[in-house]
Design a protein around this motif. Sequence first.
Motif, short mmCIF file in Angstrom:
data_model
loop_
_atom_site.label_atom_id
_atom_site.label_comp_id
_atom_site.label_asym_id
_atom_site.label_seq_id
_atom_site.Cartn_x
_atom_site.Cartn_y
_atom_site.Cartn_z
N ALA A 1 12.29 -79.48 -1.28
CA ALA A 1 11.93 -80.90 -1.17
C ALA A 1 12.42 -81.68 -2.38
CB ALA A 1 10.42 -81.03 -1.01
N PHE A 2 12.35 -81.05 -3.57
CA PHE A 2 12.86 -81.71 -4.77
C PHE A 2 14.36 -81.97 -4.62
CE2 PHE A 2 15.04 -81.51 -8.84
CZ PHE A 2 14.35 -82.44 -9.59
N GLY A 3 15.09 -81.01 -4.06
CA GLY A 3 16.53 -81.20 -3.84
C GLY A 3 16.82 -82.40 -2.95
N VAL A 4 15.99 -82.60 -1.93
CA VAL A 4 16.17 -83.75 -1.04
C VAL A 4 15.91 -85.05 -1.80
CG1 VAL A 4 15.36 -84.88 1.07
CG2 VAL A 4 15.56 -82.38 1.00
N VAL A 5 14.87 -85.08 -2.63
CA VAL A 5 14.59 -86.26 -3.45
C VAL A 5 15.76 -86.54 -4.40
CG1 VAL A 5 13.09 -87.20 -5.26
CG2 VAL A 5 12.09 -86.01 -3.29
N LEU A 6 16.33 -85.50 -4.97
CA LEU A 6 17.47 -85.66 -5.87
C LEU A 6 18.67 -86.25 -5.13
CD1 LEU A 6 18.18 -85.22 -8.81
CD2 LEU A 6 18.94 -82.89 -8.23
N LEU A 7 18.86 -85.85 -3.89
CA LEU A 7 19.93 -86.44 -3.08
C LEU A 7 19.65 -87.92 -2.80
CD1 LEU A 7 20.71 -83.61 -0.49
CD2 LEU A 7 22.05 -84.29 -2.49
N GLU A 8 18.39 -88.27 -2.56
CA GLU A 8 18.04 -89.67 -2.37
C GLU A 8 18.39 -90.49 -3.61
OE1 GLU A 8 14.29 -90.80 -0.13
OE2 GLU A 8 13.83 -88.71 -0.60
N LEU A 9 18.09 -89.94 -4.78
CA LEU A 9 18.41 -90.65 -6.03
C LEU A 9 19.90 -90.81 -6.22
CD1 LEU A 9 15.81 -88.89 -8.37
CD2 LEU A 9 15.82 -91.32 -7.76
N LEU A 10 20.67 -89.80 -5.81
CA LEU A 10 22.13 -89.85 -5.96
C LEU A 10 22.78 -90.77 -4.95
CD1 LEU A 10 23.26 -86.14 -6.58
CD2 LEU A 10 23.42 -88.06 -8.19
N HIS B 1 28.50 -85.54 -15.71
CA HIS B 1 27.06 -85.50 -15.44
C HIS B 1 26.78 -85.60 -13.95
CE1 HIS B 1 26.01 -86.98 -19.79
NE2 HIS B 1 26.60 -85.80 -19.75
N LEU B 2 27.56 -86.42 -13.26
CA LEU B 2 27.41 -86.55 -11.82
C LEU B 2 27.64 -85.22 -11.12
CD1 LEU B 2 27.13 -88.17 -9.19
CD2 LEU B 2 29.57 -88.73 -9.37
N TYR B 3 28.68 -84.51 -11.51
CA TYR B 3 28.97 -83.21 -10.91
C TYR B 3 27.84 -82.20 -11.18
CZ TYR B 3 33.76 -84.97 -10.34
OH TYR B 3 34.88 -85.71 -9.97
N GLN B 4 27.27 -82.28 -12.39
CA GLN B 4 26.19 -81.36 -12.74
C GLN B 4 24.95 -81.61 -11.87
OE1 GLN B 4 26.96 -81.90 -17.37
NE2 GLN B 4 25.39 -80.35 -17.04
N VAL B 5 24.60 -82.88 -11.69
CA VAL B 5 23.43 -83.22 -10.87
C VAL B 5 23.68 -82.84 -9.42
CG1 VAL B 5 21.94 -85.08 -10.06
CG2 VAL B 5 22.74 -85.07 -12.43
N ALA B 6 24.87 -83.09 -8.93
CA ALA B 6 25.21 -82.72 -7.55
C ALA B 6 25.10 -81.21 -7.36
CB ALA B 6 26.61 -83.20 -7.20
N ALA B 7 25.52 -80.44 -8.36
CA ALA B 7 25.45 -78.97 -8.27
C ALA B 7 23.99 -78.51 -8.22
CB ALA B 7 26.17 -78.35 -9.46
N VAL B 8 23.13 -79.15 -9.00
CA VAL B 8 21.71 -78.81 -8.98
C VAL B 8 21.11 -79.10 -7.61
CG1 VAL B 8 19.45 -79.41 -9.92
CG2 VAL B 8 21.39 -79.14 -11.46
N ALA B 9 21.47 -80.26 -7.04
CA ALA B 9 20.95 -80.63 -5.72
C ALA B 9 21.39 -79.63 -4.66
CB ALA B 9 21.42 -82.04 -5.36
#
Length: 448
Positions: A338-347, A394-402
Motif C-alpha cells: 500500500a505504501f508503494g501505491v501511495v508513493l506512485l500517487e506522489l510521483l 533522485h527520481l530514478y531512486q524513488v521510482a525504483a523504491v516504488a
Amino acid sequence: MKNKVLLFVLHNQLNWVLQFFRVDATRLSHLSSISGPEYSPLSSPVCSPMSAFSPGIIEANEDPKMNRHKNLVLALIVASASVGVLIFSLLFLWIYHKNISDKHRKNNAKRSDGIKRFARRQVKGNFDSLKMNLKWGSVSTIDYKLLESATGNFEKSNILGKGGFGCVYKARLDDNHYVAVKKVDGGGQDAEREFENEVDLLSVIHHPNIIALLGYCIHEETRYLICELMENGSLETQLHGPSRGSALTWHIRMKIALDVARGLQYLHEHCNPLVIHRDLKSSNILLDADFNAKLSDFGLAVSDRVQNKNIKLSGTLGYVAPEYLLDGKLTDKTDVYAFGVVLLELLLGRKPVEKLSPSQCQSIVTWAMPQLTDRLKLPNIIDPAIRDTMDTKHLYQVAAVAVLCVQPEPSYRPLITDVLHSLIPLVPVELGGTLRVSQRAVLVPSSL
C-alpha cells in the motif's frame, strides 16, 4: 491459610476423640476383670468372724457393675462434649466462609461503584482535559453537549471532509484552540468494532507520525472521535482535489513519503506485538499546517497475534496487496504494498484506480510498471505539478523504491525500514532528512 489452620485444628480434635474412645474402652475392659474385695479401699485386713452374718454390717467393696456404669456415663459425656465442639467448629467454619464471601461481594460492589463514578467523572470533563491530552497524550471521554457547542451544533460549514463512516468537523475550544471531531454514524457491529479497535490502539500508540486521539464520545447510536486538527487535510485531497497537488513540491512530497515510512516503521518494529494498518491510503494520510504527515483511521488495524485468525477481508481497491486479496494472507508486507501505491500517487499525481470506461478500470500499478523501469519514459509520466523540478537521479531512486514495494511476490518487497533508509538521503535536512539544499528550494511550491 486460615482455612488450612482451622481444618488442622478440627482434624486434631477428631483424633483426640477417637484416642479417648480407644483409651476408655481399654479401661472399662480392665476394670471388669478386677474383683471388688481385693481392691476395695474400705476393706479391713482382718474381719470379724461375725461380720458375714451380721445384717447391720455392709461389705465395703463397690459393685463392679456400678463401676462400669459410671465409666460408661463419663465416656458418653466426654464424647457428647467432643461432638458438640466438632459441630461448633464446623458452624464457625461455615460462618467464616460466609463472612469472607460477603466481604468479597462488598469489595466487588465498591469496585464497580468506583468504576461507575470514574466513568461519570470522565463524562463530566470539559475541554480543559483535551488541552491536557494534547500535552500528555492521554485519552478521555467527552460530554456530547460540549461537542455540540464546539462544532456549532455540527454546522455544515464546519465540515472538513466526508467518508463512508460519516463526516469530520472542525471544533473550536473555548481558548480558540481547534480539534477535529470524527463522527461515526451507526453502521452496526462492524462500525462498533472498528470504533473500539481504533480507540484501543490509539490510546497506547504515540508517535509524531501517527494521529493523536484526544478523546471520544458515545451518544445514542453515534460515536465520535476527537483528534488533533490537521490543517491541510488529507493527502488525497491535496493530490486529487481542486489544487491538483500544486501545493506539494518535490521535496515536500518526499518528506510526506518519509513521514509515512516512519509511522509504519513504528507500527511494524516498535509495537509489541507489531501492528498492521491494513488500510493505508492517501485519504488516511493527514497533513498538518507544515505538511507533516500522520497516519490515521486505525479501525481495520490488527496486531500480529491475531492477523490470521478469521479476519474479514477489508481494504480499499487499488491499495490491497495481491496475496491478501486472493489468499487472505496478511503480513507487514501488505502495508509495504500500500505504501508503494501511495508513493506512485506522489510521483505520478494519478489516482490508485482510474476508470477507462463505465465497465473497465485500470490500477496505477498496472499502468505505471512498464514505464517506471524505462528511464526515457519515466520523466514523461511524472505529475505535471512537479515535472522537471527534481534531480533526475533522485527520481530514478524513488521510482525504483516504488517498483520494489508493489512487487506481486511479498518476499521481493523490502521491509519498511529499508524503504525509510532509502528515502532519508532524498529529503532535505530542513524537512527531516539528510539532503543539503537551500531552504527556498525546499519550501517554495513549483507553481510559484
